[in-house]
Motif scaffolding. Sequence first.
Motif: not given
Length: 477
Positions: A252-263
Amino acid sequence: MTPTLAALVDRPDLGLLVRAGAEHLDRPVQWVHTSELADPTAFLEGGELLLTTGLWVRTGAADYVRRLHAAGVAGLGFGTGLTCATVPKAVIAQAEALGLPVIEVPRQVPFIAISKAVAKAVAAEEYAAVTRAYQAQRALTSAAVRADGVTAVVRQLARRLDGWAVLLDPRGTVRAGDSPVLGQLRSELPRLQPGPASLTFELEGAEIAVQTLGVGRRIRGYLAVGRGARLTRADQQVLTTAASLLTVGFEQSQVVEAATRRLRGGVLRLLLAGETELAAEIAAELWGDLPAAPVRVALASGPSRQRLAAVEQAGDAFHAPYEDSLLLVVGADAELAFTGLHVGVSDPGEYAALAQALRQASRALATAVRAELPVVRFSELADDGVLRLVDPEVAGIFADRLLAPLVEHDATGRGELIASLRAWLAHNGQWDPAAAALGVHRHTLRHRIAKVGQLLGRDLDSADTRAELWLALRLRD
């Protein structure tokens, strides 16, 4: 705990009597089995209390006892008052010699009473184990949703297993918990690759279990536990629960971090496109206000761990991934020296000029990496001249190739063309000052410069030629 022979003997309602192997009554009884066969070992798994009335006695008591001992039974329960009035002496003697407990079951005690007692104890133990596992799983789940979930889960796991627990990242660095055998533990981790896998082994008197964390073959970390006693099946379930919770948290942390990087990358693109108001509105909603103008752009290159530390150190700066670097938008007076990183910094400016600031930071970063400097500001490049902008390796090839005919000539001892060319160019092609600086006659200098032009095949009256030669000489220096 699993019932033992001692626990059965201590029950007054059963009235059992120990006839041999009294020092081995601590053996656990996994189950009770009744048989009158002369050789019941084919029906045994080990750990049973075998009950018999001795119908087989005439076939050889000593061999019978030896077979039971080899099969690993916990003990022999001999019912008296039916086939035999007492436990045969041959049985007692052989059992004593082998250390196999023999318990006399009086006529008035039915075998079924012993079976029920063991069955109830086994069931109670299993229920207690399930209860402990359920309570541990609830505690681990509650720990996982805390703000310090990773640390809380590892700490709770150690407490529930009454041992130690440690969480390691893929490189073997401790993320949470601790272990008294970290060095040896790290040496075992390659055995778990490429994952997923689990491993159990003994080390310094402790049983150690290790599980990889992650989905598929990608390892996010390792969870290891250890204690002096062996892990039960319920303990293994608790360990598996903790590993699952940590894996879910990591993914979940990896998914959130990836989404944050895209944002953050999207906000950066808006800023570079001049959509400052929209970018500022999105950033404020998600992370806080953008730094007030004038701002600088800083590009940091280096290990990911140091880049993460730089983000924390930068505080209120806006950050986003940019190619293989970390981009920071900071106030004009921000401190930008980060441990283990090369940083290129632009001149201060407004958000409308952010694209230009990014180009400046890119050039400064390239120089910082080439020169192995921690920080290079774009303004320093102009102050130090154009030579700092040139790649040293490429520049060296250019200078060596252009000046090679002159170097070869000078190596023969027939003149000093390199020194003469340098002096002549330094004096803007004026013969007398250049000759005086060299300590030669101006006609000698004219002859040498003519030789330079001849060897190079260049027109030395050309401003472009003179510029290239001067640059080559500076680079060669």
